[in-house]
Design an enzyme around this catalytic site. Structure first.
Site, PDB file in Angstrom:
ATOM      1  CD  GLN A  91      -2.883   1.181   2.382  1.00  0.00           C
ATOM      2  OE1 GLN A  91      -2.797   0.344   3.281  1.00  0.00           O
ATOM      3  NE2 GLN A  91      -3.804   2.113   2.362  1.00  0.00           N
ATOM      4  CG  HIS A  97      -6.772   2.558  -2.750  1.00  0.00           C
ATOM      5  ND1 HIS A  97      -5.999   2.977  -1.688  1.00  0.00           N
ATOM      6  CD2 HIS A  97      -5.934   1.929  -3.599  1.00  0.00           C
ATOM      7  CE1 HIS A  97      -4.749   2.617  -1.892  1.00  0.00           C
ATOM      8  NE2 HIS A  97      -4.669   1.971  -3.041  1.00  0.00           N
TER       9      HIS A  97
END
Ligand code: AMP
Length: 135
Positions: A91, A97
């Site tokens: 990430q 997301h």
């Protein structure tokens, strides 16, 4: 403020494909395949681990609709959902997301899983530990 909050606030541009009260979806600026989209909850959380369940569920719901649109609009013959949760999982943007990535035959867009093996009894022991930890 993360880059995604700036997109939500229209402080920086993005190629937006969907928006409602809870999520926004736009094209990833560095796509793994063209049409690679992100579905981003507006309610701030770091990732899936601290997102509230309804926010997470709505993100997944809209990812399904985006995936279907990638098939219809681009002729994708497959779709990957990818969510990187934590730096060690890759990430980069600290705002939850879900990646929705259109796939095409032999596009080479992803490496395959490593396909490790378990010793005898190891998988069942691990499953038991995880089962106990599910809240
Ligand atoms: P992750 O590694 O899961 O945190 O992915 C973050 C993604 O956000 C990457 O694939 C980036 O290419 C994408 N990204 C970063 N900045 C932007 C931006 N301004 N507009 C669209 N996508 C972005």
């Amino acid at each position: 403020m993360t880059i995604f909050e700036k997109i939500i606030a229209r402080e920086i541009p993005a190629s937006i494909i969907y928006e409602d009260e809870q999520v926004i979806s736009f094209l990833d600026i560095k796509p793994n395949n063209k049409g690679h989209a992100l579905v981003v909850p507006k309610k701030v959380s770091l990732n899936a681990l601290d997102a509230d369940e309804e926010t997470f569920a709505h993100m997944a719901r809209m990812a399904q609709r985006v995936a279907r649109a990638l098939v219809t609009a681009l002729g994708a013959t497959g779709v990957n959902f990818v969510m990187n949760n934590g730096e060690d999982a890759g990430q980069e943007v600290p705002h939850a997301h879900l990646h929705v990535i259109p796939r095409f035959k032999d596009d080479g867009a992803f490496p395959t899983f490593r396909k490790l093996s378990y010793e005898d009894g190891e998988a069942d022991a691990l499953a038991e530990e995880i089962k106990r930890a599910i809240a």
